[in-house]
Write a protein that holds these residues in place. Structure first.
Motif, mmCIF file in Angstrom:
data_model
loop_
_atom_site.group_PDB
_atom_site.id
_atom_site.type_symbol
_atom_site.label_atom_id
_atom_site.label_comp_id
_atom_site.label_asym_id
_atom_site.label_seq_id
_atom_site.Cartn_x
_atom_site.Cartn_y
_atom_site.Cartn_z
ATOM 1 N N GLU A 181 -3.427 -7.493 -6.330
ATOM 2 C CA GLU A 181 -3.210 -8.657 -5.474
ATOM 3 C C GLU A 181 -2.028 -8.430 -4.535
ATOM 4 O OE1 GLU A 181 -3.146 -12.331 -7.661
ATOM 5 O OE2 GLU A 181 -5.105 -11.944 -8.567
ATOM 6 N N GLU A 182 -1.790 -9.371 -3.648
ATOM 7 C CA GLU A 182 -0.740 -9.233 -2.635
ATOM 8 C C GLU A 182 0.607 -8.899 -3.263
ATOM 9 O OE1 GLU A 182 0.291 -12.848 -0.513
ATOM 10 O OE2 GLU A 182 1.334 -13.562 -2.284
ATOM 11 N N GLY A 183 1.347 -8.046 -2.598
ATOM 12 C CA GLY A 183 2.720 -7.777 -2.988
ATOM 13 C C GLY A 183 2.919 -6.875 -4.190
ATOM 14 N N VAL A 184 1.849 -6.306 -4.726
ATOM 15 C CA VAL A 184 1.991 -5.392 -5.857
ATOM 16 C C VAL A 184 2.667 -4.118 -5.378
ATOM 17 C CG1 VAL A 184 0.707 -3.900 -7.481
ATOM 18 C CG2 VAL A 184 0.047 -6.298 -7.192
ATOM 19 N N VAL A 185 3.599 -3.613 -6.187
ATOM 20 C CA VAL A 185 4.274 -2.355 -5.899
ATOM 21 C C VAL A 185 4.026 -1.406 -7.066
ATOM 22 C CG1 VAL A 185 6.486 -1.201 -5.490
ATOM 23 C CG2 VAL A 185 6.072 -3.485 -4.536
ATOM 24 N N ILE A 186 3.573 -0.201 -6.748
ATOM 25 C CA ILE A 186 3.369 0.842 -7.752
ATOM 26 C C ILE A 186 4.256 2.009 -7.351
ATOM 27 C CG2 ILE A 186 1.712 2.371 -8.878
ATOM 28 C CD1 ILE A 186 -0.447 0.266 -8.193
ATOM 29 N N ALA A 187 5.277 2.261 -8.170
ATOM 30 C CA ALA A 187 6.276 3.281 -7.855
ATOM 31 C C ALA A 187 5.737 4.682 -8.164
ATOM 32 C CB ALA A 187 7.564 2.989 -8.616
ATOM 33 N N ALA A 188 6.618 5.666 -8.078
ATOM 34 C CA ALA A 188 6.224 7.075 -8.184
ATOM 35 C C ALA A 188 5.666 7.438 -9.557
ATOM 36 C CB ALA A 188 7.430 7.964 -7.879
ATOM 37 N N ASN A 189 4.674 8.330 -9.536
ATOM 38 C CA ASN A 189 4.123 8.972 -10.737
ATOM 39 C C ASN A 189 3.492 8.019 -11.741
ATOM 40 O OD1 ASN A 189 4.938 11.620 -9.888
ATOM 41 N ND2 ASN A 189 7.022 11.008 -10.394
ATOM 42 N N CYS A 190 2.947 6.912 -11.270
ATOM 43 C CA CYS A 190 2.223 5.994 -12.150
ATOM 44 C C CYS A 190 0.754 6.385 -12.204
ATOM 45 C CB CYS A 190 2.346 4.562 -11.648
ATOM 46 S SG CYS A 190 4.014 3.897 -11.778
ATOM 47 N N VAL A 191 0.078 5.968 -13.287
ATOM 48 C CA VAL A 191 -1.356 6.184 -13.429
ATOM 49 C C VAL A 191 -1.997 4.865 -13.828
ATOM 50 C CG1 VAL A 191 -3.181 7.373 -14.699
ATOM 51 C CG2 VAL A 191 -1.083 8.601 -14.106
ATOM 52 N N LEU A 192 -2.990 4.428 -13.062
ATOM 53 C CA LEU A 192 -3.830 3.294 -13.412
ATOM 54 C C LEU A 192 -5.249 3.830 -13.494
ATOM 55 C CD1 LEU A 192 -1.269 2.041 -11.889
ATOM 56 C CD2 LEU A 192 -2.702 0.034 -11.599
ATOM 57 N N THR A 193 -5.936 3.557 -14.591
ATOM 58 C CA THR A 193 -7.239 4.186 -14.798
ATOM 59 C C THR A 193 -8.366 3.381 -14.156
ATOM 60 O OG1 THR A 193 -7.512 3.200 -17.004
ATOM 61 C CG2 THR A 193 -6.441 5.377 -16.874
ATOM 62 N N THR A 194 -9.018 2.497 -14.894
ATOM 63 C CA THR A 194 -10.183 1.799 -14.362
ATOM 64 C C THR A 194 -10.278 0.382 -14.929
ATOM 65 O OG1 THR A 194 -12.576 2.006 -13.994
ATOM 66 C CG2 THR A 194 -11.755 2.683 -16.155
ATOM 67 N N ASP A 195 -10.947 -0.504 -14.195
ATOM 68 C CA ASP A 195 -11.167 -1.887 -14.634
ATOM 69 C C ASP A 195 -9.855 -2.566 -15.018
ATOM 70 O OD1 ASP A 195 -14.065 -1.927 -14.334
ATOM 71 O OD2 ASP A 195 -14.046 -0.477 -15.977
ATOM 72 N N ILE A 196 -8.951 -2.636 -14.053
ATOM 73 C CA ILE A 196 -7.615 -3.212 -14.245
ATOM 74 C C ILE A 196 -7.391 -4.280 -13.182
ATOM 75 C CG2 ILE A 196 -5.132 -2.693 -14.102
ATOM 76 C CD1 ILE A 196 -5.909 0.197 -15.017
ATOM 77 N N LYS A 197 -6.705 -5.353 -13.570
ATOM 78 C CA LYS A 197 -6.301 -6.390 -12.630
ATOM 79 C C LYS A 197 -4.782 -6.518 -12.689
ATOM 80 C CE LYS A 197 -10.516 -9.087 -13.165
ATOM 81 N NZ LYS A 197 -11.107 -10.358 -13.613
ATOM 82 N N VAL A 198 -4.168 -6.542 -11.502
ATOM 83 C CA VAL A 198 -2.711 -6.701 -11.411
ATOM 84 C C VAL A 198 -2.420 -7.881 -10.492
ATOM 85 C CG1 VAL A 198 -0.510 -5.617 -10.855
ATOM 86 C CG2 VAL A 198 -2.399 -4.212 -11.738
#
Length: 194
Positions: free
Chosen positions: A110-127
């Motif tokens: 969603e709006e304004g989400v920040v994902i910093a360096a070296n993160c991993v998000l796999t599948t079927d995720i809501k933030v």
């Protein structure tokens, strides 16, 4: 290039600045216009950029401006976002180029989400909106993260974890089973939850 400003001149705000500069090394996307901060006098220089003024000034902007919230406290993140009602202010999703999203079609940010360096998000995720996932964190499939959450560096969420709004997970928090963390909870650094 799109204009972007950072709310907050503290450590996290300066980290956001460094991340935007890093993104620009890969793709000249952002023109950094400075900081907004209620606690710092306008005109003050921070990390080479000027403090433009208070957060309230954003409601007076006549032209489009992208803004990132660089404040770590989830409650304050929400208060800041709720102060801004100007439709000219946008809260883009910011993803460091070193981070990986396995299945971009099934990961909802969603709006304004920040994902910093070296993160991993796999599948079927809501933030949820204005959540910050800090460096080297991992979010596994079927997880749901509420709005205004703060995941500090090296946080790990296993399958099916649900975080309510305004949750704070300290450095190195590990959640190994599909549990629900209630809204507003603060989990201390190094915690391992079954």
């Amino acid at each position: 290039m799109k204009k972007i400003a950072i709310i907050g001149t503290g450590g996290l705000g300066r980290e956001v600045l460094a991340m935007i500069k890093s993104i620009n090394e890969y793709d000249k996307k952002w023109e950094i216009v400075g900081f907004y901060d209620d606690a710092v006098i306008a005109g003050t220089k921070v990390a080479g950029y000027q403090v433009v003024g208070s957060v309230a000034l954003l409601n007076e902007k006549k032209e489009s401006l992208n803004v990132v919230i660089g404040v770590g406290n989830p409650v304050i993140r929400k208060l800041i976002r709720n102060k801004i009602s100007n439709r000219n202010i946008n809260f883009p999703v910011i993803i460091h180029p070193s981070s990986v999203i396995y299945d971009k079609k099934s990961v909802q940010l969603e709006e304004g989400v920040v994902i910093a360096a070296n993160c991993v998000l796999t599948t079927d995720i809501k933030v949820g909106r204005c959540t910050y996932i800090n460096s080297a964190s991992v979010v596994s499939h079927d997880s749901v993260i509420g709005a205004f959450c703060m995941l500090m560096p090296t946080t790990s969420l296993s399958t099916g974890v649900v975080l309510g709004n305004e949750v704070y997970l300290g450095n190195g928090t590990k959640i190994d089973e599909p549990i629900h963390i209630e809204e507003g909870m603060r989990i201390k650094a190094g915690s391992i939850l079954p």
